[in-house]
Scaffold this motif. Sequence first.
Motif, PDB file in Angstrom:
ATOM      1  N   TYR A  42       0.870  -1.186   0.000  1.00  0.00           N
ATOM      2  CA  TYR A  42       0.000   0.000   0.000  1.00  0.00           C
ATOM      3  C   TYR A  42       0.896   1.222   0.000  1.00  0.00           C
ATOM      4  O   TYR A  42       2.119   1.107   0.116  1.00  0.00           O
ATOM      5  CB  TYR A  42      -0.951   0.008   1.211  1.00  0.00           C
ATOM      6  N   ASN A 100      -7.777   9.018  -2.294  1.00  0.00           N
ATOM      7  CA  ASN A 100      -7.179   8.545  -1.048  1.00  0.00           C
ATOM      8  C   ASN A 100      -7.629   9.391   0.139  1.00  0.00           C
ATOM      9  O   ASN A 100      -7.859  10.585   0.029  1.00  0.00           O
ATOM     10  CB  ASN A 100      -5.651   8.611  -1.154  1.00  0.00           C
ATOM     11  N   PHE A 122      -3.368  -2.698  -1.889  1.00  0.00           N
ATOM     12  CA  PHE A 122      -4.469  -1.785  -1.596  1.00  0.00           C
ATOM     13  C   PHE A 122      -4.235  -0.454  -2.298  1.00  0.00           C
ATOM     14  O   PHE A 122      -3.141   0.124  -2.196  1.00  0.00           O
ATOM     15  CB  PHE A 122      -4.555  -1.510  -0.091  1.00  0.00           C
ATOM     16  N   HIS A 174      -0.506   8.209  -4.487  1.00  0.00           N
ATOM     17  CA  HIS A 174       0.073   6.890  -4.745  1.00  0.00           C
ATOM     18  C   HIS A 174       1.053   6.977  -5.921  1.00  0.00           C
ATOM     19  O   HIS A 174       0.722   7.521  -6.966  1.00  0.00           O
ATOM     20  CB  HIS A 174      -1.013   5.889  -5.133  1.00  0.00           C
ATOM     21  N   ALA A 221      -1.544   6.441   2.997  1.00  0.00           N
ATOM     22  CA  ALA A 221      -2.831   5.876   2.556  1.00  0.00           C
ATOM     23  C   ALA A 221      -3.671   5.518   3.779  1.00  0.00           C
ATOM     24  O   ALA A 221      -3.192   5.534   4.916  1.00  0.00           O
ATOM     25  CB  ALA A 221      -2.612   4.648   1.680  1.00  0.00           C
ATOM     26  N   TYR A 277      -5.515  -0.244   5.862  1.00  0.00           N
ATOM     27  CA  TYR A 277      -4.726  -1.225   5.084  1.00  0.00           C
ATOM     28  C   TYR A 277      -3.615  -1.843   5.949  1.00  0.00           C
ATOM     29  O   TYR A 277      -3.543  -3.067   6.044  1.00  0.00           O
ATOM     30  CB  TYR A 277      -4.146  -0.622   3.793  1.00  0.00           C
TER      31      TYR A 277
END
Length: 375
Positions: free
Chosen positions: A126, A177, A172, A155, A130, A134
């Motif tokens: 991930y 986000n 993930f 990301h 984030a 996750y």
Amino acid sequence: MKAATPVQAILDVCERAPGYIRAIAPYQPGKPISELAREMGLPEESIVKLASNENPRGASPKAIAAMRIAIGETGRYPDGNGFALKDALSKRCGLAPDRIVLGNGSNDVLEMAARAFLAPGTSAVYSEHAFVVYPLATQAVGATGIAVPARDFGHDLEAMAKAVRGDTRVVFVANPNNPTGTWLGPKAVRSFLEKIPVDVLVVLDEAYNEYLDPGDRSDAIRWSDEFPNLVVSRTFSKAYGLAGLRVGYGFSHPQVVDLMNRVRQPFNVSDIAQAAATAALFDDEFVEQSTLLNKHGMKTLTEGFLRLGLSWIPSRGNFVCVKVGKGAEVFQRLLKQGVIVRPIAAYGMPEYLRVSIGTESENARFLSALATVLK
Ligand SMILES: *Cc1c(COP(=O)(O)O)cnc(C)c1O
């Protein structure tokens, strides 16, 4: 071995919990209004909470009417298969019900994905900054989390694809986000999916999809034939205004859905929640009005930041991260003004606060409180 004292016994029993469980840092929720009211001796009505990305308009009237009817049935277990809600989702989205899994919030969908596909000895990828669920869901099943450095708070999909290892079973992706509000266009997401090995599950978390401009809203739920390793999760907690009920859902290939259903609690979504969500799904006007209010509120807040000389991260959600310097201190000073926002040091962003977009009056209260505490 017999424990010497009750104190010793409790230490022993906790010692026996897996190390990866004992190492979990508990999730820090937004501070509830009732808690701040108690602590500060303030009336609850005077408090503004912009801390959990809730819909400031509350639930749709259609959902409320459906809940009133459902109250009569609470003596019975809910429909564990969620027939009516899946049928409604299926009609709305044009996908067969066997491609849908229901969750107690989409948080539950994320955890089911982790429980069904991760175990000790595997890893999940991930992004840095984030959504914190996750790493939590990964750690809770004893898998290893791989946090990939973000790019401009978003990301870095290329780096994330490269971070996938032989033992990686889940990736993930949050789009948009939380907490940063960064967004990836469909082309970028598709080309990412093409790079991920077919035996690695990609969980695409679209909790804020409804807040995107209509032309930008995702159609990734339709990609599961091309990408059977894709799960798309959505929720009724944000634009639909049903956060307190806990209803979310995932779309995927029927065989992936089948595996997730095996680790699902049999009655994970309450009857009242199913009834409300089914009704809310057809209240397009409510969702459109909510997104419009959000758009105006986002403009109000960012214009306010500009006047205060503050920078922010451009956001596509119903929240925005503003750079205030010492986030924890400003958060505390805002509490004294009766305004709850979210400090995000735990996300590696100690200089920022995340603020949910509220009603016009809530946004104004927040901006004036912010101006006061920064003086
Ligand atoms: C709020 C949120 C969710 C889901 O919340 P639920 O209430 O459990 O549906 C999921 N992902 C992200 C990124 C969120 O911000």
